[in-house]
Every structure is written in C-alpha cells, then in structure tokens.
Design an enzyme around this catalytic site. Structure first.
Site, PDB file in Angstrom:
ATOM      1  N   HIS A  19       5.337   0.036 -13.476  1.00 56.21           N
ATOM      2  CA  HIS A  19       5.134   1.470 -13.233  1.00 56.21           C
ATOM      3  C   HIS A  19       6.421   2.094 -12.700  1.00 56.21           C
ATOM      4  O   HIS A  19       7.459   1.418 -12.561  1.00 56.21           O
ATOM      5  CB  HIS A  19       3.951   1.714 -12.297  1.00 56.21           C
ATOM      6  CG  HIS A  19       4.036   1.005 -10.971  1.00 56.21           C
ATOM      7  ND1 HIS A  19       5.013   1.284 -10.036  1.00 56.21           N
ATOM      8  CD2 HIS A  19       3.259   0.030 -10.425  1.00 56.21           C
ATOM      9  CE1 HIS A  19       4.827   0.521  -8.968  1.00 56.21           C
ATOM     10  NE2 HIS A  19       3.781  -0.251  -9.178  1.00 56.21           N
ATOM     11  N   HIS A  22       8.576   0.497  -9.909  1.00 49.69           N
ATOM     12  CA  HIS A  22       9.521  -0.551 -10.308  1.00 49.69           C
ATOM     13  C   HIS A  22      10.811   0.069 -10.812  1.00 49.69           C
ATOM     14  O   HIS A  22      11.915  -0.394 -10.494  1.00 49.69           O
ATOM     15  CB  HIS A  22       8.912  -1.427 -11.405  1.00 49.69           C
ATOM     16  CG  HIS A  22       7.675  -2.160 -10.987  1.00 49.69           C
ATOM     17  ND1 HIS A  22       6.453  -1.941 -11.569  1.00 49.69           N
ATOM     18  CD2 HIS A  22       7.471  -3.116 -10.040  1.00 49.69           C
ATOM     19  CE1 HIS A  22       5.549  -2.724 -11.006  1.00 49.69           C
ATOM     20  NE2 HIS A  22       6.145  -3.439 -10.074  1.00 49.69           N
ATOM     21  N   CYS A 128      -5.719 -10.625   1.439  1.00 41.61           N
ATOM     22  CA  CYS A 128      -5.683  -9.607   0.386  1.00 41.61           C
ATOM     23  C   CYS A 128      -4.971 -10.197  -0.822  1.00 41.61           C
ATOM     24  O   CYS A 128      -3.782 -10.525  -0.738  1.00 41.61           O
ATOM     25  CB  CYS A 128      -4.955  -8.354   0.861  1.00 41.61           C
ATOM     26  SG  CYS A 128      -4.678  -7.149  -0.481  1.00 41.61           S
ATOM     27  N   CYS A 131      -1.869  -8.083  -2.042  1.00 45.15           N
ATOM     28  CA  CYS A 131      -0.628  -8.306  -1.285  1.00 45.15           C
ATOM     29  C   CYS A 131      -0.207  -9.765  -1.293  1.00 45.15           C
ATOM     30  O   CYS A 131       0.931 -10.079  -0.938  1.00 45.15           O
ATOM     31  CB  CYS A 131      -0.795  -7.865   0.166  1.00 45.15           C
ATOM     32  SG  CYS A 131      -1.048  -6.112   0.419  1.00 45.15           S
ATOM     33  N   CYS A 145      -7.355  -3.402   3.516  1.00 42.13           N
ATOM     34  CA  CYS A 145      -5.915  -3.598   3.390  1.00 42.13           C
ATOM     35  C   CYS A 145      -5.222  -2.236   3.393  1.00 42.13           C
ATOM     36  O   CYS A 145      -5.620  -1.339   2.643  1.00 42.13           O
ATOM     37  CB  CYS A 145      -5.593  -4.344   2.092  1.00 42.13           C
ATOM     38  SG  CYS A 145      -3.852  -4.268   1.617  1.00 42.13           S
ATOM     39  N   HIS A 148      -3.672  -1.675  -0.372  1.00 41.51           N
ATOM     40  CA  HIS A 148      -4.500  -1.628  -1.578  1.00 41.51           C
ATOM     41  C   HIS A 148      -5.887  -1.028  -1.365  1.00 41.51           C
ATOM     42  O   HIS A 148      -6.654  -0.892  -2.317  1.00 41.51           O
ATOM     43  CB  HIS A 148      -4.638  -3.044  -2.174  1.00 41.51           C
ATOM     44  CG  HIS A 148      -3.353  -3.598  -2.695  1.00 41.51           C
ATOM     45  ND1 HIS A 148      -2.488  -4.333  -1.903  1.00 41.51           N
ATOM     46  CD2 HIS A 148      -2.775  -3.496  -3.917  1.00 41.51           C
ATOM     47  CE1 HIS A 148      -1.435  -4.673  -2.635  1.00 41.51           C
ATOM     48  NE2 HIS A 148      -1.571  -4.179  -3.842  1.00 41.51           N
ATOM     49  N   LYS A 302       0.418   6.556  -2.804  1.00 40.78           N
ATOM     50  CA  LYS A 302       1.336   5.555  -3.342  1.00 40.78           C
ATOM     51  C   LYS A 302       0.949   5.187  -4.775  1.00 40.78           C
ATOM     52  O   LYS A 302      -0.224   4.988  -5.085  1.00 40.78           O
ATOM     53  CB  LYS A 302       1.302   4.298  -2.471  1.00 40.78           C
ATOM     54  CG  LYS A 302       2.122   3.129  -3.032  1.00 40.78           C
ATOM     55  CD  LYS A 302       1.768   1.817  -2.353  1.00 40.78           C
ATOM     56  CE  LYS A 302       2.404   0.638  -3.079  1.00 40.78           C
ATOM     57  NZ  LYS A 302       1.975  -0.663  -2.554  1.00 40.78           N
ATOM     58  N   LYS A 305      -0.772  -0.148  -9.496  1.00 38.69           N
ATOM     59  CA  LYS A 305      -1.670  -0.536 -10.581  1.00 38.69           C
ATOM     60  C   LYS A 305      -3.110  -0.597 -10.090  1.00 38.69           C
ATOM     61  O   LYS A 305      -4.039  -0.138 -10.761  1.00 38.69           O
ATOM     62  CB  LYS A 305      -1.215  -1.892 -11.148  1.00 38.69           C
ATOM     63  CG  LYS A 305       0.102  -1.836 -11.906  1.00 38.69           C
ATOM     64  CD  LYS A 305       0.634  -3.209 -12.261  1.00 38.69           C
ATOM     65  CE  LYS A 305       1.321  -3.889 -11.106  1.00 38.69           C
ATOM     66  NZ  LYS A 305       2.086  -5.079 -11.471  1.00 38.69           N
TER      67      LYS A 305
END
Length: 519
Positions: A19, A22, A128, A131, A145, A148, A302, A305
């Site tokens: 995404h 990156h 998690c 992570c 988390c 996420h 944030k 995915k």
C-alpha cells in the site's frame, strides 16, 4: 572514513499487496541514499520481504494455497512497485528462501546463546497476529491492539527467551551518547524512556505447531521456530554475508561511515531496542542512525491492509505518473509525522510546483536559448543586482537543501530547492529576454547573453539538486544541457564551462494533471 554507507528499509510482510505506506518508506529511503551518493558516498541500499510470519501462514490458509506459494506470488508485487517507484536497490532479500539470511539468522542465534543470553520458560501472553507481537494489558486500547484494533489472543506455550534485561544500561548509554542516533528527537525520547523504565526479557521463539511448520527452526530444537521479528531483524547484516566475513560486510557495516535504518514509528522499539541488544549479545557493530517516519492516513486513520483503507500506489502511478507520486510523498509529507492522503492536494502540488514551476522554467530557458542563440549558450556579459541575487539564491538553496537532507528532512530540502525555482522564474520575468531580443541594441544583446547564460546555469543546478527526489526528470534536464548529475559543479562554480555549449529542449517533463469534477 571509509566513504561507504549502508541504508535499509524495513522488510514488509507479504500477506497482501503493498500500500501507499510502503511506497512512502521506499521513496524516502531512495532519496536519502541518492543524497548520500551525491555527497560522494558508496551506498549499499537494502530492502526485502518478511516472509516467516504467522500472518502469511493465515493468509495462505484463507486463500487455500501453501505459504510458500503465497509469499512467492505476493513478493512480485513488492518488487514491481519498487521498480515503478524508481527505487535503486543494491539487494532485495527474501527471508524464507535466501540462504544468506537463513544462515545468518541461525549464526546470530548461536552467538546469543553462547553469550548466555537465551533460555527457556513457560509463558502466557496476549498476542496480536497483525503486529506479530505480545502486548501487556496496559498497552491495549479498550482491550484491543493499538495498531490493528483487534482483540489479541491469549497464547500459552514454552518458548525461548532473550535476556534483554541485561542490556538496559548499555542501550541507554548508546542512545543518550548518540552512538545510536534516533531521528527525530521525539522518537529518541520515547525509546530512551522505554529503556529507562526497565527492560523485561522477551520471547524469541514460537512452537512449530503454532507456526504451522513455517519459519526458521531454532538451532538444536526442531520443535520451535525463531520468532519472526528475531529472524527478520537479522536481515540487515545477513544480506551483507556477515557470518562468512564477506567483503560487503566489512565495507558496508563494520567500516561504514553510516549504518542507517529507515522505519515506521510502530516498529521503533524493535529496531532501536531489541535489534541493538541482539547485536551487542552477538558481538556485532551497532547501527549508527535510526530514522523514524510517521504514517500515511486517510481521513485521519492509519493506512493498513487489515483496516481496509489501503491506497493502491500502483493505481496512483498508472493514473498520475511516478514523478507526481514521488514528489507528493517527499514534498507534502513530513519525514517524521503523520500525513493525510488525498488526490486533490497531490494534483495541486504537482501542477503548481512541477508543471507550472520547474517544468515551465526548463521549457522557457531551453526554448529561448534555441530561439535567440540557436541553442548555443552565450558567454555572459556584465552582471548587476538581478544576477547577484540569483547567484545568492543558487548558493543558499544548494547549501540549505543538502543540510536538510543530512537531517533526513526531505520536505525542508525540497522547500529550499523550490526557493531557487521561484527565484529563477522571477529572474526570467525581471529580465524579460523577449523584450531584450526585440530591442536588438548592442546593450540589450549583451544583457540577453548575460540573462541566458545565468538561466542555463540555474537550470543546471536545479537538475542536479532534484536528483535524489526525481531521478528521471533530473537526468532528462541535465542531458538536454549536456550534463550528468555527477558532473554538475558546486554552487560556487555554477556558471563554469557553459559558454559555447550546445543545448537541446527536453521532452515535456511534467504534463498538467486534471482532476475530474466527481472527485
């Protein structure tokens, strides 16, 4: 000083396509690496894929394919995006298949064990999968988390542990002395506060059963695999062949002037605490700088995915072109804080700075040189205040943009470069070469020569200064002027070797972008 530098990105999980987050890290790292090369450094640029993760296993199970096949098919998308983004890599390492990585990870484990820093114990914790990390209850937000927004699972098993607690004092000394420099200062303060609060030993393995047989086996114990983060962190030295004392390891790690890791804020603890402690235990040199960027957000959330709001960078490149994406990420986004993505600011930034600014300037200067002097750069005549002002801006922009990049501030660096774009465009309007050509007097002809000479010199400097950020347009500008990036003179010699040079007009560098009304 060896004249060599090492710089790395983190290695992303390949459970799905990449995404825009990156892309940000890769473009940042590429710009930093190209800047180092401009300073005369021999730079080793490393990236890769983190493939020994449980989330990759779960994604493969969901897709009904083997983990090996899933990571092999997905890694292609990451490599292709890097190519499209014009990221110049020395090596791309794959942690599940690269023998250098596997051998290096095993040897670091053995060295840590030989130092008396590895032991086994029973353990229960909240884990998690997103992570690949255990969390304490106090670290959760509403029981979820913080990264996420999922509820961690309770995991109980016997694992190997690393005596991280032994390295608190040494880590604090390295961080506070600047032996390991964390950029920006706010991230350094966070890391030092974490270490100062006291370090607990960390789990560094997972049962083979829970890992579904996927991962690097623990040396001497096939019932366990290395915890993905422990194996992944070793990629930085493994890629250099450290375990066989390869020449690359000596040059780009042991003797390097800089050993730089570029990473997102969510993994700073792993890179600034766990990884240096592992290196201390294994007896290897530490990184010199850890550069921490923020997140790209969409409507304040944030990008991720798992959160379902990932922005496809390939689609953006296909729609707007790579120059627009690289420039937007480097000119609009803070190198250290979060930034919100939107198409409208992308197009506005591109059109204002590139199409109307730099692109228009290059077109005007090369066209006027061809029209008024048949494409041959004239010698300069007498100079006065406008030329002196332009010369001052050349020196300031060159110096301050390079200084900003030494601080890893690409946004500030581009601001300084664009000060020169604006000043040069203003100089064109001040001198109005079209009026000078129309007058046709000896005085106006001499001033036209001076004007064109200084304009070509300024454009040459700009072609060199943008190289870390826009390498392909930089090469096109300089080629039209008979230059290469490495041959552009320093700012104090910006007008040298111009008179009599034949120049051409480059193809359209930055066609304007239009935003459909629906957006």
């Amino acid at each position: 000083m060896s004249g060599a530098s090492f710089i790395s990105t983190t290695i992303p999980y390949v459970n799905a396509s990449p995404h825009l987050g990156h892309a940000l890290e890769w473009v940042q790292t590429d710009a930093f690496a190209r800047h180092m090369a401009m300073r005369g450094q021999d730079v080793y640029v490393l990236s890769g894929s983190d493939e020994n993760a449980l989330k990759n296993v779960l994604a493969a199970e969901k897709a009904g394919v083997s983990t090996k096949d899933l990571v092999a098919s997905n890694v292609v998308f990451f490599e292709e995006l890097m190519r499209r983004l014009e990221v110049g890599l020395t090596r791309f390492i794959r942690t599940s298949v690269d023998q250098d990585h596997i051998d290096g990870a095993v040897e670091i484990w053995r060295r840590m064990a030989a130092s008396g820093d590895i032991y086994t114990k029973d353990y229960s914790g909240l884990y998690c999968v997103g992570c690949e990390q255990f969390y304490g209850e106090g670290e959760l937000v509403d029981g979820k988390c913080p990264e996420h927004r999922t509820v961690p699972e309770l995991v109980s098993e016997t694992n190997y542990f690393f005596k991280l607690s032994r390295y608190g004092d040494r880590l604090l000394q390295a961080l506070e002395s600047g032996e390991i420099k964390v950029v920006p200062e706010t991230r350094r303060n966070e890391v030092t506060s974490f270490v100062r609060a006291g370090l607990e030993d960390i789990s560094i393995s997972r049962s083979m059963a829970r890992a579904r047989g996927w991962g690097i086996p623990v040396p001497g114990d096939d019932s366990q695999v290395m915890y993905v983060w422990i194996d992944a962190l070793t990629n930085y030295t493994n890629a250099l062949g450290w375990f066989r004392d390869d020449e690359n390891y000596r040059k780009y790690w042991v003797e390097a002037d800089d050993r730089v890791h570029v990473l997102g804020k969510g993994v700073s603890r792993f890179h600034a605490v766990y990884w240096p402690a592992m290196l201390m235990s294994a007896g290897l040199p530490l990184p010199t700088e850890i550069v921490v960027h923020g997140y790209i957000t969409v409507d304040g959330e944030k990008i991720g995915k798992s959160l379902g709001n990932a922005v496809d960078p390939v689609a953006l490149i296909e729609r707007f072109g790579v120059s627009a994406i690289r420039y937007y990420l480097l000119a609009d986004f803070s190198p250290f804080g979060d930034g919100d993505f939107s198409v409208k600011p992308l197009i506005a930034r591109y059109n204002n700075d590139l199409a109307n600014g730099l692109g228009n300037l290059v077109s005007r200067v090369t066209s006027m040189t061809q029209r008024y002097r048949e494409g041959i750069v004239p010698a300069s005549g007498p100079v006065s205040a406008p030329e002196e002002s332009l010369a001052a801006q050349v020196e300031v922009s060159a110096r301050e943009s390079l200084e900003a990049m030494v601080r890893y501030d690409h946004r500030e660096a581009l601001t300084k470069v664009w000060d020169l774009v604006r000043r040069t465009n203003a100089y064109v309007d001040e001198r109005a070469p079209w009026h000078l050509a129309k007058e046709g007097t000896p005085e106006s002809e001499a001033l036209l020569n001076t004007t064109l000479h200084h304009l070509v010199g300024a454009v040459r400097q700009l072609g060199g200064l943008i190289q870390p950020y826009l390498p392909v347009p930089s090469a096109a500008i300089l080629e039209a002027l008979g230059e290469k990036a490495e041959s552009v003179p320093a700012a104090d010699a910006w007008l040298s070797d111009l008179a009599g040079r034949a120049i051409s007009k480059p193809p359209a560098l930055f066609p304007r972008l239009e935003l459909p009304e629906a957006e």
